[in-house]
Design a protein around this motif. Sequence first.
Motif, mmCIF file in Angstrom:
data_model
loop_
_atom_site.group_PDB
_atom_site.id
_atom_site.type_symbol
_atom_site.label_atom_id
_atom_site.label_comp_id
_atom_site.label_asym_id
_atom_site.label_seq_id
_atom_site.Cartn_x
_atom_site.Cartn_y
_atom_site.Cartn_z
ATOM 1 N N THR A 179 51.614 41.664 29.763
ATOM 2 C CA THR A 179 51.023 40.658 28.869
ATOM 3 C C THR A 179 49.505 40.546 28.930
ATOM 4 O O THR A 179 48.918 39.881 28.080
ATOM 5 N N CYS A 180 48.854 41.145 29.927
ATOM 6 C CA CYS A 180 47.392 41.016 30.027
ATOM 7 C C CYS A 180 46.758 41.571 28.752
ATOM 8 O O CYS A 180 47.165 42.610 28.243
ATOM 9 N N THR A 181 45.737 40.866 28.260
ATOM 10 C CA THR A 181 45.118 41.254 26.998
ATOM 11 C C THR A 181 44.037 42.329 27.166
ATOM 12 O O THR A 181 43.433 42.756 26.187
ATOM 13 N N VAL A 199 39.779 36.228 32.991
ATOM 14 C CA VAL A 199 39.076 36.838 34.129
ATOM 15 C C VAL A 199 40.027 37.872 34.714
ATOM 16 O O VAL A 199 41.078 37.520 35.236
ATOM 17 N N HIS A 200 39.664 39.147 34.589
ATOM 18 C CA HIS A 200 40.578 40.205 35.020
ATOM 19 C C HIS A 200 40.238 40.661 36.441
ATOM 20 O O HIS A 200 39.149 40.388 36.943
ATOM 21 N N ALA A 201 41.172 41.332 37.091
ATOM 22 C CA ALA A 201 40.954 41.785 38.471
ATOM 23 C C ALA A 201 41.385 43.232 38.609
ATOM 24 O O ALA A 201 42.465 43.618 38.154
ATOM 25 N N CYS A 204 44.333 49.506 35.989
ATOM 26 C CA CYS A 204 44.826 48.271 35.355
ATOM 27 C C CYS A 204 44.243 46.988 35.930
ATOM 28 O O CYS A 204 43.700 46.954 37.026
ATOM 29 N N CYS A 205 44.377 45.925 35.143
ATOM 30 C CA CYS A 205 44.092 44.575 35.625
ATOM 31 C C CYS A 205 45.337 44.085 36.349
ATOM 32 O O CYS A 205 46.456 44.188 35.837
ATOM 33 N N PHE A 206 45.111 43.544 37.564
ATOM 34 C CA PHE A 206 46.238 43.019 38.347
ATOM 35 C C PHE A 206 46.173 41.502 38.515
ATOM 36 O O PHE A 206 46.865 40.941 39.348
ATOM 37 N N ALA A 207 45.301 40.884 37.727
ATOM 38 C CA ALA A 207 45.303 39.423 37.731
ATOM 39 C C ALA A 207 46.413 38.904 36.831
ATOM 40 O O ALA A 207 46.954 37.823 37.044
ATOM 41 N N HIS A 208 46.717 39.698 35.814
ATOM 42 C CA HIS A 208 47.729 39.298 34.831
ATOM 43 C C HIS A 208 48.767 40.406 34.721
ATOM 44 O O HIS A 208 48.448 41.577 34.940
ATOM 45 N N PRO A 209 49.982 40.046 34.336
ATOM 46 C CA PRO A 209 51.031 41.070 34.291
ATOM 47 C C PRO A 209 50.682 42.244 33.380
ATOM 48 O O PRO A 209 50.008 42.085 32.362
HETATM 49 ZN ZN LIG Z 1 43.971 40.768 33.045
#
Ligand SMILES: [Zn+2]
Length: 494
Positions: free
Chosen positions: A268-270, A396-398, A260-265
Amino acid sequence: MNIEPARLGAEGFLLRTDHDRLLIAGGKPRGTLYGVYTLLEEKLGVRWFTPEVEFAARTNRLMLPQLNETYAPPLEYREVFWTEMTRDADFAARHRLNGDHYHLTAKHGGAAVVYFPFVHSMDELIPPALYSEHPEYFPLIGGKRESGYVQRCLSNPEVVKLAIVQVRRWLKEHPDATIISVSQNDTAKWCQCDTCKALDEAEGSPSASLLKFVNTIAADIEGDYPNILIDTLAYQYTRKPPKSLRPRSNVIIRLCSIECCFAHPLATCTSRENERFRNDIIAWQPVARRLYVWDYTTDFGHYQQPFPNFDVLQPNVQFFVEHGVKGLFEQGNYSGGGNGELGPLRAYLLAKLLWNPKTDLPRHTREFCITYYGQAAPRVLDYLELLESQVRSLPVHAHIFDSTKAAYLNEHFVSTADKLFEEAEKLAENDTVRQRVEVARLPVWYVQLATNRVSGDQRTELLHQFLKIARQAGVSHISEGQTLGDWAKKMGAD
Ligand SMILES: [Zn+2]
Ligand SMILES: [Zn+2]
């Protein structure tokens, strides 16, 4: 007063004042202890920031408000797998963590779960050495039975029998265990023989043959061991649940968020990866009687790299609880020396969240920084804000294996962060605080060194300083697979 502790569960408690009396009553085995710690922390202002850094107001007189409240944590299993938490059992217990890695003893009310083995247990269930005589136990991939670090042919009846024998042996040899791990190895390489494949295709996921295997073992031991649970992973290729197969009531599904991306919840992360994870957890929720999650909270390829996930810690824990998760394992830097990127702060915040997902996390962040970073706290808080602003509201995802060239570690970030820490070091009021600030600054230097933003004598000096501070702080690992010493050699240190 009429109290029924049994109704409070294993960890719930009641705090009640009655004229000049105070009552702390909890369920067994940990409720009363947790009531005491909660009273100290939430009503009397005691703080346990690290095993060495505590705060308690000095006073001759303690004032308690009128109390009449009960609390039981929504998560039955809470484990912050950061060295800052695992290195001290009393400290973990004060934070009301109850996982398997804290060496909790009877005085802590023990742990909520005792695993044997812990995870990725396929090699221990069906030893790789059996390949020479029984290649049919091993996965058929591309028309060939594969050996080495692989899964097993889970539809082979002999494999099932051997696994049952091993699980029963473990139960005898480890009478303390409450959970037996029957879980895939940390690789893909699952079996695609006709039988395995037919089931997986009919059920729409390779989790089908794994779950059938796990259910068979769980059914076999159920009568003799009614209190034992079998834990398996929903991880990578098995993350999507089967269409119709259901875990038995004594099976734990441990869903892993590794992609997963952990920059955004998560909610809700797109990104596609978070959308897929949402679909999977929504599919598991109604079918898994016990859903645990293995979550990830640092960059595992670079323990000293800034990881912009502070904004998501609370929404993600809440997301898990809202989706029926009962146990949460928050993996971070668990290396011997610890002190990964902002490790002490991260361990503290995660502990607060696992105990109470609705806690006031910004307050905990401020309180921690004000005590731990002293006069330098405002600049450290500015740094946290800077880090999050690199990804907040941006596409920008993490991810947990991001490189040092990640988009959020751009020149603006590195130069601004370095200036903030420069100021923070000047503000530090004593050597102890200065040393903590220096350790918090290491991730910025790490990026500068790894991306060759410095050169010549300047680079040699920065590397020397980095290593000096990291060694003083006891840092042992630079990533999950690399020691500080090996990295130093690679970087050309003397
Ligand atoms: Zn993200
Ligand atoms: Zn097979």
